[in-house]
Design an enzyme around this catalytic site. Sequence first.
Site, mmCIF file in Angstrom:
data_model
loop_
_atom_site.group_PDB
_atom_site.id
_atom_site.type_symbol
_atom_site.label_atom_id
_atom_site.label_comp_id
_atom_site.label_asym_id
_atom_site.label_seq_id
_atom_site.Cartn_x
_atom_site.Cartn_y
_atom_site.Cartn_z
ATOM 1 N N LYS A 11 34.273 -41.958 83.232
ATOM 2 C CA LYS A 11 34.361 -41.493 81.703
ATOM 3 C C LYS A 11 32.707 -42.495 81.057
ATOM 4 O O LYS A 11 32.650 -41.650 79.879
ATOM 5 C CB LYS A 11 35.309 -42.260 80.775
ATOM 6 C CG LYS A 11 36.349 -41.262 81.407
ATOM 7 C CD LYS A 11 37.949 -41.857 80.231
ATOM 8 C CE LYS A 11 38.866 -41.204 81.203
ATOM 9 N NZ LYS A 11 39.774 -41.097 79.731
ATOM 10 N N ASP A 48 40.621 -37.483 74.558
ATOM 11 C CA ASP A 48 41.793 -38.305 74.377
ATOM 12 C C ASP A 48 42.081 -39.094 73.399
ATOM 13 O O ASP A 48 42.838 -39.117 72.996
ATOM 14 C CB ASP A 48 41.221 -39.775 75.656
ATOM 15 C CG ASP A 48 41.253 -39.538 77.302
ATOM 16 O OD1 ASP A 48 42.201 -38.933 77.255
ATOM 17 O OD2 ASP A 48 40.053 -40.223 77.686
ATOM 18 N N ALA A 72 43.643 -54.174 76.189
ATOM 19 C CA ALA A 72 42.107 -54.344 75.425
ATOM 20 C C ALA A 72 40.721 -54.049 76.392
ATOM 21 O O ALA A 72 40.203 -54.620 76.300
ATOM 22 C CB ALA A 72 41.519 -56.082 74.496
ATOM 23 N N ARG A 86 45.528 -60.433 76.611
ATOM 24 C CA ARG A 86 45.762 -61.519 77.403
ATOM 25 C C ARG A 86 44.380 -62.190 77.388
ATOM 26 O O ARG A 86 44.422 -64.022 77.535
ATOM 27 C CB ARG A 86 45.717 -60.788 79.149
ATOM 28 C CG ARG A 86 45.927 -61.860 80.355
ATOM 29 C CD ARG A 86 46.517 -61.348 82.092
ATOM 30 N NE ARG A 86 45.797 -60.479 81.617
ATOM 31 C CZ ARG A 86 45.659 -60.097 83.155
ATOM 32 N NH1 ARG A 86 46.489 -59.973 83.608
ATOM 33 N NH2 ARG A 86 44.895 -59.134 83.352
HETATM 34 P P1 NAP Z 1 41.836 -51.084 81.869
HETATM 35 O O1 NAP Z 1 40.806 -50.902 81.165
HETATM 36 O O2 NAP Z 1 41.978 -51.575 83.397
HETATM 37 O O3 NAP Z 1 42.805 -51.943 80.676
HETATM 38 C C1 NAP Z 1 43.854 -52.822 81.432
HETATM 39 C C2 NAP Z 1 44.509 -52.995 80.403
HETATM 40 O O4 NAP Z 1 45.932 -53.896 80.357
HETATM 41 C C3 NAP Z 1 43.352 -54.556 79.804
HETATM 42 O O5 NAP Z 1 44.521 -54.643 78.445
HETATM 43 C C4 NAP Z 1 44.160 -55.449 80.672
HETATM 44 O O6 NAP Z 1 44.469 -57.114 80.740
HETATM 45 C C5 NAP Z 1 45.820 -55.614 81.000
HETATM 46 N N1 NAP Z 1 46.424 -55.561 81.891
HETATM 47 C C6 NAP Z 1 46.618 -55.227 82.551
HETATM 48 N N2 NAP Z 1 47.512 -55.823 84.329
HETATM 49 C C7 NAP Z 1 47.811 -56.793 83.117
HETATM 50 C C8 NAP Z 1 48.999 -58.225 83.219
HETATM 51 N N3 NAP Z 1 49.490 -58.506 84.593
HETATM 52 N N4 NAP Z 1 49.133 -59.176 82.565
HETATM 53 C C9 NAP Z 1 48.426 -58.221 81.160
HETATM 54 N N5 NAP Z 1 48.310 -57.472 80.606
HETATM 55 C C10 NAP Z 1 47.569 -57.189 82.033
HETATM 56 O O7 NAP Z 1 42.853 -49.686 81.159
HETATM 57 P P2 NAP Z 1 42.525 -48.554 80.459
HETATM 58 O O8 NAP Z 1 41.510 -47.843 81.177
HETATM 59 O O9 NAP Z 1 42.758 -48.941 78.932
HETATM 60 O O10 NAP Z 1 44.101 -47.915 80.478
HETATM 61 C C11 NAP Z 1 44.884 -48.559 80.153
HETATM 62 C C12 NAP Z 1 46.244 -47.616 80.409
HETATM 63 O O11 NAP Z 1 46.240 -46.391 79.313
HETATM 64 C C13 NAP Z 1 46.898 -47.076 81.309
HETATM 65 O O12 NAP Z 1 47.996 -47.498 81.277
HETATM 66 C C14 NAP Z 1 46.531 -45.715 81.579
HETATM 67 O O13 NAP Z 1 47.623 -45.485 82.503
HETATM 68 C C15 NAP Z 1 46.838 -45.377 80.126
HETATM 69 N N6 NAP Z 1 45.752 -43.809 80.356
HETATM 70 C C16 NAP Z 1 46.643 -42.940 79.253
HETATM 71 C C17 NAP Z 1 46.149 -41.999 78.943
HETATM 72 C C18 NAP Z 1 47.147 -40.231 79.043
HETATM 73 O O14 NAP Z 1 46.244 -39.854 78.369
HETATM 74 N N7 NAP Z 1 47.911 -41.249 78.853
HETATM 75 C C19 NAP Z 1 45.101 -41.985 79.541
HETATM 76 C C20 NAP Z 1 43.846 -42.665 79.511
HETATM 77 C C21 NAP Z 1 44.470 -44.202 80.223
HETATM 78 P P3 NAP Z 1 42.763 -58.180 80.376
HETATM 79 O O15 NAP Z 1 42.042 -57.853 79.809
HETATM 80 O O16 NAP Z 1 43.396 -59.656 80.055
HETATM 81 O O17 NAP Z 1 42.284 -57.708 81.783
#
Ligand code: NAP
Length: 296
Positions: free
Chosen positions: A70, A106, A131, A155
């Site tokens: 992206k 999105d 975040a 976190r």
């Molecule tokens: P990302 O950039 O990988 O960020 C993941 C986030 O989750 C970070 O804040 C991370 O914290 C936190 N995290 C992961 N494991 C953790 C744990 N064990 N304990 C505490 N915090 C944890 O992911 P993203 O791209 O932002 O996506 C996030 C979510 O949005 C995903 O679940 C995805 O399925 C969803 N999403 C949905 C759509 C939709 O159309 N509905 C579209 C896109 C994404 P740290 O910063 O501390 O690592």
Amino acid sequence: MINGHTRTCGVFGNPVEHTQSPLIHNHLAEKTGENLVYVPFRIPQGYVGDAVRGAFALNLLGCNVTVPFKSDVIPYLKQIDPLAERIGAVNTLVRVEDGFKGYNTDMPGLYRAFERDGVKIKGEEVLILGAGGVARAVAVLLAEKGASRIVILNRTVDKARSIADEVNAYAGRKLVEVLPLSEYASLGETLGDGSRKKYLVIQATSVGMHPKVEEVLISDKAFYELVHTGYDLIFNPIQTRFMECVQKNGGRAFGGARMLLYQGIIAYELWTGKKISDELADEVYEKMLEALRNKR
Ligand code: NAP
């Protein structure tokens, strides 16, 4: 029927096998009478620029772009929509004269999902859990749509702080605050009438996503007493543990499937110039839920 006039769209990702987008777009094409097919493209790491050039050469009408491309795709675009530029992520390419223009559907998709689910933003105090890339885009959306206060809990506090600094600079005031995940208790406040302050909470971490469906970021019941509405952006599973926790404490809960649907619908509208009715959106939504249920 596929014939000499059929236009092609698709999604660039890696992996891409789990995608729901072909279901959304091929159903929309069928129902709106558009001669269009939509297919997944698994792009090897490092090849997204070749994919964009190839898509143009092959006369593709448009593409979606998903994880992990992206942001990587941006240098290969001829134009970029201001919202996508501000968010720093593009999920939709629309063919223009000499290449592709990048959009982010999105966030408008999430906003349309909020509207359809009756979730208000203007004047609301909102907590964002997480975040990462999506949380960052959500913070931009909430600032644009007039949330009165945004608190990011994560976190890794530094990541939350960098989003807050960026959005506050854009908003021109201290709209976004940051809190370590473990300090949510400090958000509890008793109002003048003796009731507790409650928030709209957007769950933007990956905790609780399939296959680890038993996990939830915060399990403490006291936290859910602060939540009037919980919006989990995870769409698989359809019903997450976070949603369950919100509902158990009397809050309204929603999942991420409608956001997924509307980001697709907005992309389809950009490609075809057609407006998708709520009735057709609901029909595709039911099909998506059915497919997601069968996946588990
Ligand atoms: P990302 O950039 O990988 O960020 C993941 C986030 O989750 C970070 O804040 C991370 O914290 C936190 N995290 C992961 N494991 C953790 C744990 N064990 N304990 C505490 N915090 C944890 O992911 P993203 O791209 O932002 O996506 C996030 C979510 O949005 C995903 O679940 C995805 O399925 C969803 N999403 C949905 C759509 C939709 O159309 N509905 C579209 C896109 C994404 P740290 O910063 O501390 O690592």
